[in-house]
Write an enzyme that holds these catalytic residues in place. Structure first.
Site, PDB file in Angstrom:
ATOM      1  N   LYS A  27       0.867  -1.183   0.000  1.00 11.16           N
ATOM      2  CA  LYS A  27       0.000   0.000   0.000  1.00 11.16           C
ATOM      3  C   LYS A  27       0.900   1.229   0.000  1.00 11.16           C
ATOM      4  CE  LYS A  27      -3.447   2.322   2.864  1.00 11.16           C
ATOM      5  NZ  LYS A  27      -4.528   2.153   3.822  1.00 11.16           N
TER       6      LYS A  27
HETATM    7  C1  5RP Z   1      -1.773   4.740   7.333  1.00  9.25           C
HETATM    8  C2  5RP Z   1      -2.809   3.782   6.913  1.00  9.25           C
HETATM    9  C3  5RP Z   1      -4.133   4.248   7.122  1.00  9.25           C
HETATM   10  O1  5RP Z   1      -4.704   4.184   8.268  1.00  9.25           O
HETATM   11  C4  5RP Z   1      -4.926   4.431   5.920  1.00  9.25           C
HETATM   12  O2  5RP Z   1      -4.138   4.543   4.791  1.00  9.25           O
HETATM   13  C5  5RP Z   1      -5.687   5.661   5.962  1.00  9.25           C
HETATM   14  O3  5RP Z   1      -6.398   5.794   4.804  1.00  9.25           O
HETATM   15  P1  5RP Z   1      -6.612   7.228   4.188  1.00  9.25           P
HETATM   16  O4  5RP Z   1      -5.270   7.877   4.070  1.00  9.25           O
HETATM   17  O5  5RP Z   1      -7.225   6.958   2.852  1.00  9.25           O
HETATM   18  O6  5RP Z   1      -7.538   7.970   5.099  1.00  9.25           O
HETATM   19  O7  5RP Z   1      -2.617   2.702   6.420  1.00  9.25           O
HETATM   20  O8  5RP Z   1      -0.650   4.587   6.590  1.00  9.25           O
END
Ligand code: 5RP
Length: 294
Positions: A206
Site C-alpha cells: 500500500k
Molecule cells: C496509514 C494507513 C491508514 O490508516 C490508511 O491509509 C488511511 O487511509 P486514508 O489515508 O485513505 O484515510 O494505512 O498509513
C-alpha cells in the site's frame, strides 16, 4: 518449445515470460499456495483484477478521526460497495457485525506502537498475534513500514515477522509505506520503499499516489493499492483514483476521502465504478453528483 526430455516449456511453465501473463489475476502471486490465492481472490476481484478496500484503521494512532468517530454507524451503509474492510482488531470486533463480513475480505491492521503525540511515528511493534488473525478470519495482515525513518529496522523486522507467520498459514501480508511528518513523498522514495517491501516478501503493497506512478508500479513485482491520504475535494480524489488505476494500481485502499466526503455513500459508489468498471474521473464525478442529489 520442448526441453531435452521433450517437456513443453516456456509458456506452460511461465519461464521467461512476463509475470503478468502467467495466469493468476494478482500480480506476482502465480506461485503461491491455494489458501493464499483464495484469500487474495476475495480481495482482488478475479473479473476486474482490482480491489476496493475501505480503510478505517486510523484510530490505532490518530484516535477518533473526524468522520470515523462512530465506525458502527458509518461503515455498514458502505459495505455493499467494497471488497475488503481494513480495520484494527478493536475497530472490527466492536463495530462490524460478523454477518457483514459474508463475501467481504478482511485486512487486519497488526502493527501499533506510537501515537499522534509522538514526533517519531516509526517505533512500532506487532500487536496482533497470528492466532488472533486466524480467529478473526483475516484475509491479509497489514503492517506499517518506515523506510528512512529512525525505526526503519524495527519496522522491517515487524514486516518480516508478519510475512513469516502469515506464510505458514496461507495468510498474505500487506506492507504499508508509511510517510512520517518529515519524510519524502517523491517517486524516487516510493520506488525505493515499495520495492524493498516487495523484495522482503510482502504480497501486496500500500502506497501513496505520486507523479511518475507508472515507474513505481513497474519496479514493484506485487500489486500496489493506493492510500487515499488527507481529504481532498471529491473531484480531486476521484481524479487521483482514476490516475492511479489507469497507471496500473491494483486497487484503492481509501479512508478519509470516502468517510469524510460530503456524501460517503455516493463517493464509495463513484470510486467503485473507477476501480471495477474502468470509468474515468469525469464520469465518476458526474455519478457522484447525481447520486448525491438523490
Ligand atoms: C496509514 C494507513 C491508514 O490508516 C490508511 O491509509 C488511511 O487511509 P486514508 O489515508 O485513505 O484515510 O494505512 O498509513
Amino acid at each position: 518449445m520442448a526441453d531435452k526430455d521433450g517437456i513443453k516449456a516456456t509458456k506452460d511453465y511461465g519461464i521467461g515470460i512476463p509475470q503478468e501473463t502467467r495466469g493468476f489475476h494478482v500480480k506476482g502471486c502465480n506461485d503461491y499456495g491455494w489458501g493464499m490465492k483464495s484469500r487474495l481472490s476475495k480481495i482482488f476481484n478475479p473479473e476486474s483484477g482490482k480491489a476496493l478496500m475501505l480503510a478505517f484503521d486510523h484510530g490505532y494512532f490518530l484516535g477518533p478521526t473526524s468522520g470515523l468517530e462512530r465506525l458502527d454507524l458509518v461503515i455498514p451503509p458502505l459495505a455493499e460497495y467494497i471488497d475488503c474492510y481494513m480495520g484494527t482488531r478493536g475497530g472490527m470486533t466492536t463495530c462490524i457485525d460478523p454477518a457483514m463480513t459474508a463475501n467481504k475480505a478482511i485486512a487486519l491492521r497488526v502493527s501499533a506502537g506510537s501515537s499522534i503525540l509522538d514526533d517519531d511515528l516509526s517505533n512500532e511493534l506487532i500487536s496482533v498475534s497470528i492466532e488472533e488473525a486466524i480467529r478473526m478470519n483475516a484475509d491479509i495482515m497489514a503492517t506499517q513500514v518506515f523506510i528512512g525513518a529512525p525505526n526503519q529496522r524495527q519496522s522491517i523486522a515487524n514486516l518480516s515477522k508478519v510475512i513469516n507467520t502469515g506464510n505458514a498459514y496461507g495468510i498474505p501480508t500487506m506492507g504499508v509505506v508509511a510517510v512520517g511528518k518529515d519524510m519524502e513523498r517523491t517517486p524516487k522514495y516510493f520506488r525505493l520503499a515499495t520495492r524493498i517491501i516487495a523484495e522482503l516478501g510482502a504480497h501486496v503493497v500500500k502506497c501513496y499516489y505520486t507523479d511518475d506512478f507508472e515507474s513505481v508500479i513497474a519496479s514493484c513485482p506485487v500489486p500496489i493499492v493506493i492510500a487515499g491520504g488527507k481529504k481532498q475535494p471529491e473531484k480531486d480524489a476521484l481524479e487521483m483514483c482514476y490516475n492511479a488505476i489507469s497507471k496500473g494500481a491494483a486497487g484503492v485502499d481509501m479512508g478519509r476521502n470516502i468517510l469524510q466526503a460530503e456524501d460517503p455513500l455516493a463517493m464509495v459508489q463513484a470510486v467503485r465504478a473507477i476501480v471495477h468498471q474502468g470509468i474515468d474521473n469525469k464520469e465518476a464525478y458526474d455519478m457522484y453528483l447525481e447520486l448525491k442529489a438523490k
